[in-house]
Design an enzyme around this catalytic site. Structure first.
Site, PDB file in Angstrom:
ATOM      1  N   HIS A   1      -1.363 108.765  31.681  1.00 50.65           N
ATOM      2  CA  HIS A   1      -2.806 108.997  31.633  1.00 50.65           C
ATOM      3  C   HIS A   1      -3.108 110.401  31.118  1.00 50.65           C
ATOM      4  O   HIS A   1      -3.542 111.288  31.840  1.00 50.65           O
ATOM      5  CB  HIS A   1      -3.427 108.762  33.013  1.00 50.65           C
ATOM      6  CG  HIS A   1      -3.656 107.312  33.303  1.00 50.65           C
ATOM      7  ND1 HIS A   1      -3.896 106.829  34.570  1.00 50.65           N
ATOM      8  CD2 HIS A   1      -3.670 106.234  32.489  1.00 50.65           C
ATOM      9  CE1 HIS A   1      -4.051 105.507  34.512  1.00 50.65           C
ATOM     10  NE2 HIS A   1      -3.916 105.129  33.266  1.00 50.65           N
TER      11      HIS A   1
ATOM     12  N   GLU B   1      -1.179 101.252  38.622  1.00 53.04           N
ATOM     13  CA  GLU B   1      -0.069 101.387  39.565  1.00 53.04           C
ATOM     14  C   GLU B   1      -0.310 100.536  40.806  1.00 53.04           C
ATOM     15  O   GLU B   1       0.593  99.828  41.271  1.00 53.04           O
ATOM     16  CB  GLU B   1       0.121 102.846  39.985  1.00 53.04           C
ATOM     17  CG  GLU B   1       1.223 103.020  41.020  1.00 53.04           C
ATOM     18  CD  GLU B   1       1.300 104.423  41.593  1.00 53.04           C
ATOM     19  OE1 GLU B   1       1.681 104.549  42.777  1.00 53.04           O
ATOM     20  OE2 GLU B   1       0.975 105.386  40.878  1.00 53.04           O
TER      21      GLU B   1
END
Length: 275
Positions: free
Chosen positions: A40, A124
């Site tokens: 990210h 996640e």
């Protein structure tokens, strides 16, 4: 104006490992793809794209090349589909995330309700829940624990979460007479960065946090900094810096999320020092 960098800041082992895996794959003759953004950090992802590494939604989007599993991990069904389609893959899942996935699977296999502390929309967390095979309940904090939850409960934590949330969830469950089995899967790199940032925020007049706006660990880092230093700012690049942030500032701190390479930190420090 003095610029102080946090003792622990920037890219972690899991991110560096994933980047090395992709770079090695790029040295070959095959096209390279990643399931979702590898990390990210929009700037790094853009740089990878400039070198031909494309981000895809899933296995159905390609019929050739090497597919890299992002650091945040994927659902088991994604791996199964890659195998069914005969696609080569590289597992760049962060080892800490893999540990959280295994913990969720183990708890589920024991017939426990798997309580995952984290952000339900984060890739996640979605992957961790999938490994729990339908036994998972996601909560952002203690206030979201279902009223009808019953033991046995196994707790798994998004690797970039704040330990205070884990402590609050455990205390809440114990208050209901439930003694949960806890697997503290917050990674050591996250804890070190959070502790160092909090320590630095208490010593400076302003603080800049560098990292992707879509990065959970950087967002948590910023929240911690802002709680200790009201003049805290979250940026992705040095171009976002506003000189007025530092009016009357004698010391400014700089920290960065675990997906932020050193060169991005150095660029921000150089910009601040030039003001």
């Amino acid at each position: 104006m003095k610029v102080v960098r946090a003792e622990h800041a920037g890219v972690c082992y899991g991110v560096e490992r994933a980047l090395d895996m992709v770079r090695d794959a790029m040295d070959g003759d095959e096209d390279v793809f990643t399931i979702g953004p590898l990390i990210h950090n929009p700037r790094v992802v853009a740089q990878l794209k400039d070198h031909g590494v494309e981000s895809i939604e899933g296995p159905a989007d390609v019929d050739h090349g090497i597919v890299v599993l992002r650091t945040h991990g994927v659902e088991p069904s994604v791996v199964e589909e890659l195998d069914e389609r005969g696609l080569s893959s590289i597992d760049a899942t962060c080892p800490h995330v893999s540990r959280a996935q295994k913990a969720a699977a183990d708890f589920a296999a024991q017939g426990m309700t798997v309580l995952v502390i984290g952000r339900a929309s984060h890739p996640e967390v979605r992957g961790i829940c999938a490994h729990a095979a339908g036994s998972a309940v996601v909560v952002a904090d203690a206030s979201e624990i279902p009223a009808d939850i019953a033991g046995p409960v196994g707790i798994v934590v998004q690797t970039t979460e704040n330990k205070s949330k884990l402590d609050e969830v455990v205390a809440d469950l114990r208050g209901r007479g439930i003694e949960p089995v806890v697997k503290n899967t917050i990674c050591s790199a996250t804890r070190k960065r959070q502790d160092a940032a909090a320590d630095l925020a208490d010593k400076v007049d302003a603080l800049v946090v560098i990292g992707g706006k879509n990065s959970s660990n950087t967002t948590h880092l910023f929240e911690i900094c802002r709680a200790h230093c009201s003049r805290s700012y979250h940026i992705e690049t040095e171009d976002e810096i506003d000189p007025t942030w530092f009016d009357g500032v004698e010391a400014v701190g700089v920290t960065a999320g675990a997906s932020t390479p050193d060169e991005q930190i150095e660029a921000v420090v150089a910009r601040i020092e030039s003001l």
